[in-house]
Enzyme design. Structure first.
Site, PDB file in Angstrom:
ATOM      1  N   HIS A  89      62.212  -5.945  75.060  1.00  0.00           N
ATOM      2  CA  HIS A  89      62.175  -4.499  74.835  1.00  0.00           C
ATOM      3  C   HIS A  89      60.807  -4.044  74.324  1.00  0.00           C
ATOM      4  CE1 HIS A  89      62.687  -5.513  70.564  1.00  0.00           C
ATOM      5  NE2 HIS A  89      62.422  -4.253  70.282  1.00  0.00           N
ATOM      6  N   ASP A 103      68.303  -7.299  73.950  1.00  0.00           N
ATOM      7  CA  ASP A 103      67.104  -8.091  74.260  1.00  0.00           C
ATOM      8  C   ASP A 103      67.408  -9.555  73.940  1.00  0.00           C
ATOM      9  OD1 ASP A 103      64.671  -9.373  74.348  1.00  0.00           O
ATOM     10  OD2 ASP A 103      63.557  -7.743  73.413  1.00  0.00           O
ATOM     11  N   GLU A 155      53.987   0.591  64.076  1.00  0.00           N
ATOM     12  CA  GLU A 155      55.020   0.931  63.092  1.00  0.00           C
ATOM     13  C   GLU A 155      54.684   0.394  61.708  1.00  0.00           C
ATOM     14  OE1 GLU A 155      58.966  -0.063  64.319  1.00  0.00           O
ATOM     15  OE2 GLU A 155      59.000   1.463  65.886  1.00  0.00           O
ATOM     16  N   ARG A 176      64.550 -11.709  72.227  1.00  0.00           N
ATOM     17  CA  ARG A 176      64.416 -11.390  70.804  1.00  0.00           C
ATOM     18  C   ARG A 176      65.553 -11.985  69.979  1.00  0.00           C
ATOM     19  NH1 ARG A 176      67.583  -7.919  67.888  1.00  0.00           N
ATOM     20  NH2 ARG A 176      66.648  -6.836  66.091  1.00  0.00           N
ATOM     21  N   GLU A 236      62.653  -8.824  61.552  1.00  0.00           N
ATOM     22  CA  GLU A 236      62.188  -8.513  62.906  1.00  0.00           C
ATOM     23  C   GLU A 236      61.360  -7.240  62.768  1.00  0.00           C
ATOM     24  OE1 GLU A 236      61.407  -6.562  65.550  1.00  0.00           O
ATOM     25  OE2 GLU A 236      63.381  -6.272  66.438  1.00  0.00           O
TER      26      GLU A 236
END
Length: 525
Positions: free
Chosen positions: A473, A233, A334, A236, A325
């Site tokens: 992503h 990615d 999450e 990112r 991250e």
């Protein structure tokens, strides 16, 4: 994007043809792995009990047997050791400076403690395939029965330990159930709390979940595929790299903590930006590959620690910069921000900074006939069968996908703005009254959620997961409507979105959207 060193995937068939680092094969296809095996065989090691340097692990094992009377074949048979036991033994010796005599006379595997899964530093001993080493097949008759009995006792002790862990988890689960039930009875509005390390925390925060119950989350990050996806990615990875390397004067000579370091790429970027020291922590087994990556790239000021941050003692207590991250789908999925908040409150020096230091969440109205047909009305006629009863269940599952910006029908609304330097553990519980002005006429079939991330530094950096930006992503999150709604340019779509941390899982979200006279709850888990 700069090319990353992605760990190669080695299939099980090839792996099973390797014994103690030596390659045995009748098939020419195995030639592809000969270089890897040769490299592992030839990597030098230092003796575990003296300063002698040996050419490789096999030579080290033979030296230990002849010079120090330590026979790993006998230890494997005596204590029913496997790969993790071997790693613990190596790390125990390095950490505690245990003499050889203690292992020779040991009757129980005193090194079999979870803390010894954390190495002081990477060395070739840790890469040795101990599972493939044969156990000692025969023992003197006079000691055989005694040794077998000792092995059985040790195996039973391990089973008892496992049962105790399961029992402890059951106790925690029962306590949560009792508290939740009592809360319902009392119609209590305050969040249920627990205590950990002297701090009061919401019971369903990540820190309130036992390490055993949370192990599945970290296991998912032990697979190479997910790291390939993240490193590939460009948005990112280059954003994090630019935030550090374009601000070298800010990062220089500072202590950096990388929370959830994975393959250690952010730790290495911090080192390249001039950090004085970097500590990366991750509870996934991928950290063993990260240790090798750091060594292969000759990074000498990065230390990696295996463990869940909330339960782990770090090499140093305070840091100037915490980087992570942590973002998931719809930003908050999450619940990894919990760990960043814990790191901030526990390990950040006064005047320090958390990177990224701000994130926002937005929604837009969306209308793609093709996407709605493919995901929702699809169930009305499946190969001539009526499966429309599935629609009701499907509606509760948000779609994670990259959507075409061409079908955006409204202006966005910013529904949450998180300052990571002062946000608390209640961050995932919020509501917002949205008012989306239509910029196109059409049929709204869904609301689409995305987030933006900001590094507020002397040279600022940001990236977006908006449908209008380069895909990442994280993609976007699509909340389908039960019925499509016709809108015209200038109309305002009003409604309410409520986000809550799931009661059943600290890492999941329950999102309720009330609009067009209909309310639907979506479960992001």
């Amino acid at each position: 994007m700069e090319h990353e060193d992605i760990p190669e995937l080695i299939d099980e068939e090839h792996t099973n043809n390797c014994v103690n680092g030596a390659k045995f094969s009748d098939d020419d296809d195995d030639d592809d792995f000969s270089d890897v095996d040769e490299e592992m065989e030839m990597e030098p090691v230092q003796c575990l009990f003296c300063k002698l340097d040996l050419s490789n692990v096999e030579a080290g094992i033979e030296h230990l047997k002849l010079a120090h009377k330590i026979d790993f074949h006998r230890l494997k048979s005596k204590f029913q050791m496997e790969q993790y036991s071997f790693i613990k033994l190596i790390n125990c010796i390095r950490s505690e400076d245990v003499p050889a005599e203690k292992f020779i006379t040991a009757e129980i595997p005193f090194w079999n403690d979870e803390k010894y899964l954390k190495p002081k530093e990477y060395e070739a001993w840790l890469s040795y395939d101990y599972d493939e080493m044969p156990a000692e097949s025969e023992e003197p008759n006079e000691s055989k029965s005694e040794t077998n009995l000792t092995s059985e006792i040790n195996a039973l002790k391990e089973k008892v330990k496992e049962k105790e862990l399961l029992l402890e988890q059951a106790r925690e689960d029962m306590a949560k159930m009792r508290q939740s039930f009592q809360r319902l009875l009392d119609k209590e509005s305050a969040p249920v709390v627990c205590t950990k390390n002297g701090k009061v925390l919401p019971l369903n925060s990540v820190a309130g979940v036992s390490a055993e119950a949370d192990s599945g989350y970290f296991s998912s990050y032990a697979h190479f595929g997910i790291h390939h996806e993240m490193l590939s990615d460009e948005v990112r990875t280059t954003s994090y790299r630019d935030a550090l390397l374009l601000n070298k004067s800010y990062v220089s000579d500072k202590d950096v903590l990388d929370v959830g370091c994975g393959t250690s790429v952010l730790s290495i970027f911090a080192s390249q930006a001039g950090a004085k020291s970097v500590v990366g922590v991750d509870n996934s087994d991928i950290i063993y590959n990260a240790m090798d990556i750091v060594k292969r790239n000759n990074i000498d000021n990065v230390s990696l620690v295996k463990g869940r941050l909330e339960d782990t003692k770090l090499p140093q207590e305070k840091f100037d910069i915490i980087i992570s991250e942590w973002m998931g789908y719809f930003l908050l999925f999450e619940g990894m921000l919990d760990s960043v908040i814990y790191a901030r409150d526990t390990h950040l020096r006064e005047g320090g900074i958390v990177l990224p230091n701000r994130c926002t969440m937005s929604i837009v109205g969306y209308g793609s006939e093709a996407l709605y047909k493919n995901q929702v009305t699809f169930w009305d006629d499946v190969y001539g069968l009526d499966m429309s009863n599935m629609r009701k269940e499907v509606m509760h599952e948000p779609l994670i996908d990259i959507v075409d910006a061409e079908h955006i029908l409204t202006e966005p609304n910013l529904i949450a703005d998180l300052n990571i330097e002062n946000v608390d553990l209640n961050y995932s519980n919020f509501s917002y009254e949205f008012n989306l002005k239509c910029t196109k006429s059409g049929e709204i079939s869904a609301f689409v959620g995305y987030f933006d991330t900001f590094f507020d530094l002397p040279v600022p950096v940001m990236f977006s997961t908006s449908p209008n930006s380069k895909p990442t992503h994280w993609k976007q999150v699509v909340f389908f409507l039960e019925q499509k709604q016709i809108v015209s340019v200038g109309d305002c779509v009003k409604g309410n979105i409520i986000c809550r941390r799931s009661r059943s899982s600290a890492r999941s979200l329950d999102i309720t959207i009330d609009s067009f006279g209909n309310k639907c709850t979506y479960y992001l888990d």
